[in-house]
Motif scaffolding. Structure first.
Motif, mmCIF file in Angstrom:
data_model
loop_
_atom_site.group_PDB
_atom_site.id
_atom_site.type_symbol
_atom_site.label_atom_id
_atom_site.label_comp_id
_atom_site.label_asym_id
_atom_site.label_seq_id
_atom_site.Cartn_x
_atom_site.Cartn_y
_atom_site.Cartn_z
ATOM 1 N N ASN A 81 -4.422 -2.225 7.140
ATOM 2 C CA ASN A 81 -5.658 -1.449 7.316
ATOM 3 C C ASN A 81 -5.566 -0.050 6.722
ATOM 4 O O ASN A 81 -6.401 0.805 7.022
ATOM 5 C CB ASN A 81 -6.010 -1.342 8.808
ATOM 6 C CG ASN A 81 -4.862 -0.823 9.648
ATOM 7 O OD1 ASN A 81 -3.954 -0.167 9.135
ATOM 8 N ND2 ASN A 81 -4.888 -1.110 10.940
ATOM 9 N N ARG A 86 -6.914 -7.086 1.927
ATOM 10 C CA ARG A 86 -6.781 -6.466 3.244
ATOM 11 C C ARG A 86 -6.729 -7.523 4.339
ATOM 12 O O ARG A 86 -7.634 -8.360 4.436
ATOM 13 C CB ARG A 86 -7.971 -5.531 3.497
ATOM 14 C CG ARG A 86 -7.870 -4.651 4.728
ATOM 15 C CD ARG A 86 -9.161 -3.849 4.866
ATOM 16 N NE ARG A 86 -9.034 -2.684 5.710
ATOM 17 C CZ ARG A 86 -9.283 -2.652 7.022
ATOM 18 N NH1 ARG A 86 -9.649 -3.781 7.627
ATOM 19 N NH2 ARG A 86 -9.158 -1.541 7.708
ATOM 20 N N ASP A 96 -6.444 1.723 4.097
ATOM 21 C CA ASP A 96 -7.312 1.644 2.927
ATOM 22 C C ASP A 96 -7.066 2.770 1.929
ATOM 23 O O ASP A 96 -7.028 2.536 0.717
ATOM 24 C CB ASP A 96 -8.781 1.649 3.366
ATOM 25 C CG ASP A 96 -9.128 0.444 4.230
ATOM 26 O OD1 ASP A 96 -8.680 -0.669 3.903
ATOM 27 O OD2 ASP A 96 -9.830 0.623 5.238
ATOM 28 N N ASP A 112 0.801 -1.221 0.000
ATOM 29 C CA ASP A 112 0.000 0.000 0.000
ATOM 30 C C ASP A 112 0.833 1.269 0.000
ATOM 31 O O ASP A 112 0.377 2.324 -0.451
ATOM 32 C CB ASP A 112 -0.918 0.017 1.221
ATOM 33 C CG ASP A 112 -0.125 -0.103 2.511
ATOM 34 O OD1 ASP A 112 0.388 -1.202 2.777
ATOM 35 O OD2 ASP A 112 -0.007 0.902 3.247
ATOM 36 N N GLN A 159 -5.723 2.187 -1.899
ATOM 37 C CA GLN A 159 -6.496 2.611 -3.064
ATOM 38 C C GLN A 159 -5.679 3.526 -3.973
ATOM 39 O O GLN A 159 -5.712 3.409 -5.200
ATOM 40 C CB GLN A 159 -7.769 3.328 -2.617
ATOM 41 C CG GLN A 159 -8.730 3.645 -3.757
ATOM 42 C CD GLN A 159 -9.169 2.404 -4.524
ATOM 43 O OE1 GLN A 159 -9.522 1.392 -3.925
ATOM 44 N NE2 GLN A 159 -9.136 2.465 -5.846
#
Length: 282
Positions: free
Chosen positions: A71, A94, A73, A47, A77
């Protein structure tokens, strides 16, 4: 010279890239040449930081890229949007790499979608600075080992049934595996374990035509830094390297690419060192 003085100390691991100032540089610096065309890569800790830079570079080189994250997010993205902007596709998974069941489920989802898995990048990690080793709790030791080395072992076990001759595994260790770090004793121990794991696994998998190598970054400007250290340590971070600065994630990702593609076809059990020539503790 860039001033690394982010005073917004983050209170969670592995940290949030979108809250960092200055923002890390993750963009690939050169055009792609199709070195990963037709390949599918799975990157843990994809991420942000080194994982994000690696995911985007792999996408530029033609790979479809799945990223795993805990976690974060918004960061995940943003990474996938950047992967898509390179003309590639991917998926976000995830969960916690310290959970063996999740690791197996994640690999199965990737194989179900793409029908193959060619590259595993074991990159997820956590670290917790402590001035006194007596203050390192049993829970901290267990959490650090579970994420950093148990997670890598779980991911390899999950991936192996799907890897074939020509597949590669790239593992993120650290300069701390070689020189130690007195604020990160348990973390350094896990990175030493990863180094040994990489060398032993390379020997085990060589008869199957699967190469295993590692990358040992030095001080790199990633979310782990403001999530691990107080502002004074962040401000001086990386200045003791020979180059006098911390590195950027896109200065590590090319080492990942080299080990993931056929350019390194006669290398296994080795570790590359994008560390700024950092000979002393930061």
């Amino acid at each position: 010279m860039t001033q690394y003085s982010d005073d917004r100390v983050q209170d969670q691991q592995p940290g949030l890239e979108h809250e960092m100032s200055p923002a890390p540089d993750y963009a690939p610096r050169f055009p792609g040449s199709g070195r990963l065309e037709g390949r599918v890569a799975l990157i843990t800790g994809g991420d942000s930081g080194i994982g994000r830079a690696t995911a985007i570079l792999f996408a530029r080189e033609g790979a479809r890229v799945a990223i795993m994250h805990l976690n974060e997010d918004e960061d995940a993205q943003a990474t996938m949007e950047a992967v898509n902007a390179e003309g590639s596709e991917g998926m976000i998974l995830r969960g916690d790499v310290g959970d063996r069941t999740f690791c197996f489920d994640a690999v199965e989802k990737v194989v179900q979608r793409y029908g193959q898995l060619d590259i595993l990048v074991n990159n997820a990690a956590e670290q917790h600075a402590q001035e006194a080793f007596e203050d390192v709790s049993e829970d901290q030791i267990e959490a650090t080992f579970r994420t950093n080395i148990f997670g890598q072992m779980f991911m390899v076990q999950a991936a192996l049934p799907h890897l074939r001759e020509g597949s590669v595994i790239v593992q993120t260790t650290s300069i701390t595996a070689y020189r130690g770090q007195d604020l990160l004793i348990d973390y350094s121990a896990t990175k030493g374990a990863i180094l040994s794991f990489t060398r032993a696994l390379a020997q085990k998998l060589a008869p199957r035509g699967i190469r295993v190598n590692g990358v040992a970054p030095g001080p790199i400007w990633t979310p782990l830094i403001p999530a691990s250290f107080p502002p004074d340590k962040v401000e001086s971070f990386g200045k003791s390297s020979t180059l006098g600065r911390p590195g950027q994630p896109n200065e590590v990702a090319p080492a990942m690419l080299f080990l993931a593609c056929a350019d390194s076809s006669f290398m296994t059990g080795h570790v590359l060192h994008p560390d700024g020539g950092a000979p002393t503790a930061d």
